[in-house]
Write a protein that holds these residues in place. Structure first.
Motif, PDB file in Angstrom:
ATOM      1  N   PRO A   9       7.128  28.898  48.611  1.00 59.75           N
ATOM      2  CA  PRO A   9       8.025  29.982  48.264  1.00 59.75           C
ATOM      3  C   PRO A   9       7.798  30.456  46.832  1.00 59.75           C
ATOM      4  O   PRO A   9       7.485  29.672  45.942  1.00 59.75           O
ATOM      5  N   HIS A  10       7.990  31.763  46.643  1.00 58.49           N
ATOM      6  CA  HIS A  10       7.741  32.374  45.346  1.00 58.49           C
ATOM      7  C   HIS A  10       8.808  31.992  44.336  1.00 58.49           C
ATOM      8  O   HIS A  10       8.596  32.103  43.148  1.00 58.49           O
ATOM      9  N   ASN A 156       6.594  40.778  42.685  1.00 66.32           N
ATOM     10  CA  ASN A 156       7.186  40.857  41.352  1.00 66.32           C
ATOM     11  C   ASN A 156       8.687  40.615  41.331  1.00 66.32           C
ATOM     12  O   ASN A 156       9.278  40.550  40.247  1.00 66.32           O
ATOM     13  N   VAL A 157       9.329  40.508  42.486  1.00 64.97           N
ATOM     14  CA  VAL A 157      10.770  40.261  42.482  1.00 64.97           C
ATOM     15  C   VAL A 157      11.030  38.781  42.202  1.00 64.97           C
ATOM     16  O   VAL A 157      10.177  37.922  42.454  1.00 64.97           O
ATOM     17  N   ALA A 158      12.213  38.493  41.688  1.00 67.65           N
ATOM     18  CA  ALA A 158      12.538  37.112  41.331  1.00 67.65           C
ATOM     19  C   ALA A 158      12.762  36.244  42.560  1.00 67.65           C
ATOM     20  O   ALA A 158      12.410  35.067  42.565  1.00 67.65           O
ATOM     21  N   HIS A 159      13.346  36.815  43.610  1.00 63.50           N
ATOM     22  CA  HIS A 159      13.628  36.062  44.835  1.00 63.50           C
ATOM     23  C   HIS A 159      13.208  36.895  46.040  1.00 63.50           C
ATOM     24  O   HIS A 159      13.906  37.833  46.434  1.00 63.50           O
ATOM     25  N   ILE A 160      12.076  36.561  46.622  1.00 68.32           N
ATOM     26  CA  ILE A 160      11.545  37.314  47.753  1.00 68.32           C
ATOM     27  C   ILE A 160      12.524  37.299  48.922  1.00 68.32           C
ATOM     28  O   ILE A 160      12.715  38.309  49.604  1.00 68.32           O
ATOM     29  N   ASP A 228       0.543  33.087  51.239  1.00 64.09           N
ATOM     30  CA  ASP A 228      -0.527  33.662  52.048  1.00 64.09           C
ATOM     31  C   ASP A 228       0.056  34.400  53.255  1.00 64.09           C
ATOM     32  O   ASP A 228       1.279  34.462  53.450  1.00 64.09           O
ATOM     33  N   GLN A 229      -0.815  34.958  54.082  1.00 61.23           N
ATOM     34  CA  GLN A 229      -0.382  35.829  55.170  1.00 61.23           C
ATOM     35  C   GLN A 229       0.635  35.165  56.097  1.00 61.23           C
ATOM     36  O   GLN A 229       1.674  35.761  56.434  1.00 61.23           O
ATOM     37  N   GLN A 230       0.339  33.965  56.550  1.00 61.52           N
ATOM     38  CA  GLN A 230       1.217  33.323  57.524  1.00 61.52           C
ATOM     39  C   GLN A 230       2.518  32.836  56.889  1.00 61.52           C
ATOM     40  O   GLN A 230       3.583  32.901  57.489  1.00 61.52           O
ATOM     41  N   ALA A 231       2.430  32.354  55.656  1.00 63.52           N
ATOM     42  CA  ALA A 231       3.650  31.912  54.967  1.00 63.52           C
ATOM     43  C   ALA A 231       4.589  33.094  54.730  1.00 63.52           C
ATOM     44  O   ALA A 231       5.812  32.992  54.912  1.00 63.52           O
ATOM     45  N   PHE A 232       4.026  34.233  54.332  1.00 63.86           N
ATOM     46  CA  PHE A 232       4.857  35.406  54.099  1.00 63.86           C
ATOM     47  C   PHE A 232       5.423  35.937  55.414  1.00 63.86           C
ATOM     48  O   PHE A 232       6.579  36.371  55.480  1.00 63.86           O
ATOM     49  N   LYS A 233       4.639  35.887  56.478  1.00 64.60           N
ATOM     50  CA  LYS A 233       5.147  36.279  57.794  1.00 64.60           C
ATOM     51  C   LYS A 233       6.368  35.445  58.157  1.00 64.60           C
ATOM     52  O   LYS A 233       7.366  35.967  58.689  1.00 64.60           O
ATOM     53  N   GLY A 234       6.325  34.150  57.869  1.00 57.90           N
ATOM     54  CA  GLY A 234       7.457  33.281  58.153  1.00 57.90           C
ATOM     55  C   GLY A 234       8.694  33.684  57.369  1.00 57.90           C
ATOM     56  O   GLY A 234       9.816  33.654  57.891  1.00 57.90           O
ATOM     57  N   LEU A 235       8.516  34.082  56.100  1.00 52.74           N
ATOM     58  CA  LEU A 235       9.655  34.530  55.296  1.00 52.74           C
ATOM     59  C   LEU A 235      10.278  35.794  55.881  1.00 52.74           C
ATOM     60  O   LEU A 235      11.507  35.952  55.884  1.00 52.74           O
ATOM     61  N   ALA A 239      14.122  36.298  57.541  1.00 55.15           N
ATOM     62  CA  ALA A 239      15.070  37.331  57.113  1.00 55.15           C
ATOM     63  C   ALA A 239      15.674  38.088  58.289  1.00 55.15           C
ATOM     64  O   ALA A 239      16.559  38.921  58.094  1.00 55.15           O
ATOM     65  N   GLY A 240      15.202  37.795  59.506  1.00 48.70           N
ATOM     66  CA  GLY A 240      15.792  38.415  60.686  1.00 48.70           C
ATOM     67  C   GLY A 240      14.945  39.474  61.351  1.00 48.70           C
ATOM     68  O   GLY A 240      15.413  40.138  62.301  1.00 48.70           O
ATOM     69  N   PHE A 241      13.702  39.648  60.911  1.00 47.63           N
ATOM     70  CA  PHE A 241      12.842  40.644  61.536  1.00 47.63           C
ATOM     71  C   PHE A 241      12.138  40.046  62.753  1.00 47.63           C
ATOM     72  O   PHE A 241      11.879  38.846  62.810  1.00 47.63           O
TER      73      PHE A 241
END
Length: 262
Positions: A9-10, A156-160, A228-235, A239-241
């Protein structure tokens, strides 16, 4: 621009990454604002130099993926100088000329007023409006936009997670989410070339052209720290998408994540 193993996580709690450093999340907001205050006047020129112009192709592909339509309200967060919003406006207007319908509304929103001012100075389209706003606390009602996009800004956001939650909140049922962001190259040879270019060339170019090596060093480091791509997809899914897809560009140097508010 560079690639590296995912660091998870970012942000965590009240800490967030600023390049290779972990800082207080509130401090990151101020530091990122300082970066973009500094680079705003040279932002578009530097994008061309950093990506050898390829960012224009990536943006065209992303805009086609979003598929703007007449009558829609489209929110472009971290919209900077309006590159994506101009594309959305022209595409929605072309569709309107073909099949009729109401004018689209394209809202350019950025946390940094200097970036917005640079965009206004550059000029817009009739469908565009400009606003200063925070991706983690959008000044919009629930279920008020048809499509949400963020391009080269979410790292660049503090909490993705908060930014993604806000995206989900303001989208109407059936609304579309699109994120264009630097990501992880998919092969070793691409990684090596990309790593050498990003860490050695980009900060130097930033120093020569924008007279600001440090800001571009941060931008390079922020890409390395991004999931990375898959980790961000999981985030995004967290979030409900739903129906979240990933489209790699230029061998994964950049990627489009697309999802639906279902």
């Amino acid at each position: 621009m560079t690639d590296a193993p995912s660091h998870g996580p970012h942000s965590s709690g009240d800490r967030s990454s600023f390049g290779f450093r972990d800082v207080d999340a509130r401090e990151k907001v101020k530091m990122v604002r300082g970066v973009f205050d500094s680079v705003a006047s040279n932002y578009d020129v530097m994008n061309d130099l950093m990506s050898v112009g390829v960012h224009r192709i990536w943006k065209d592909i992303a805009a086609n993926k979003l598929n703007p339509r007449p009558g829609e309200t489209i929110l472009d967060v971290a919209g900077g100088t309006g590159d994506m919003a101009r594309r959305y406006s022209k595409m929605a207007r072309a569709a309107q000329e073909r099949r009729g319908g109401e004018d689209a509304s394209v809202i350019v929103m950025d946390y940094n007023a200097e970036m917005i001012l640079a965009g206004v100075h550059k000029g817009g389209e009739p469908e565009m409006s400009w606003s200063v706003g925070d991706a983690m606390n959008l000044p919009l009602p629930d279920a008020s936009v048809d499509a949400y996009s963020i391009s080269f800004g979410i790292r660049n956001v503090a909490h993705i997670d908060k930014a993604l939650s806000e995206a989900r909140r303001v989208l109407k049922p059936g609304g579309r989410f699109l994120c264009l962001e630097f990501s992880r190259p998919t092969t070793g040879p691409i990684r090596k070339v990309y790593d050498a270019w990003s860490f050695h060339a980009i900060p130097r170019i930033g120093g020569w052209v924008a007279k600001d090596r440090d800001s571009y060093q941060y931008l390079v480091e922020s890409i390395r720290r991004f999931p990375d791509q898959q980790a961000f997809k999981g985030l995004i899914e967290d979030a409900g998408f739903r129906r979240v897809s990933v489209t790699n560009l230029s061998g994964g140097i950049a990627a489009i994540h697309h999802g639906w508010a279902i």
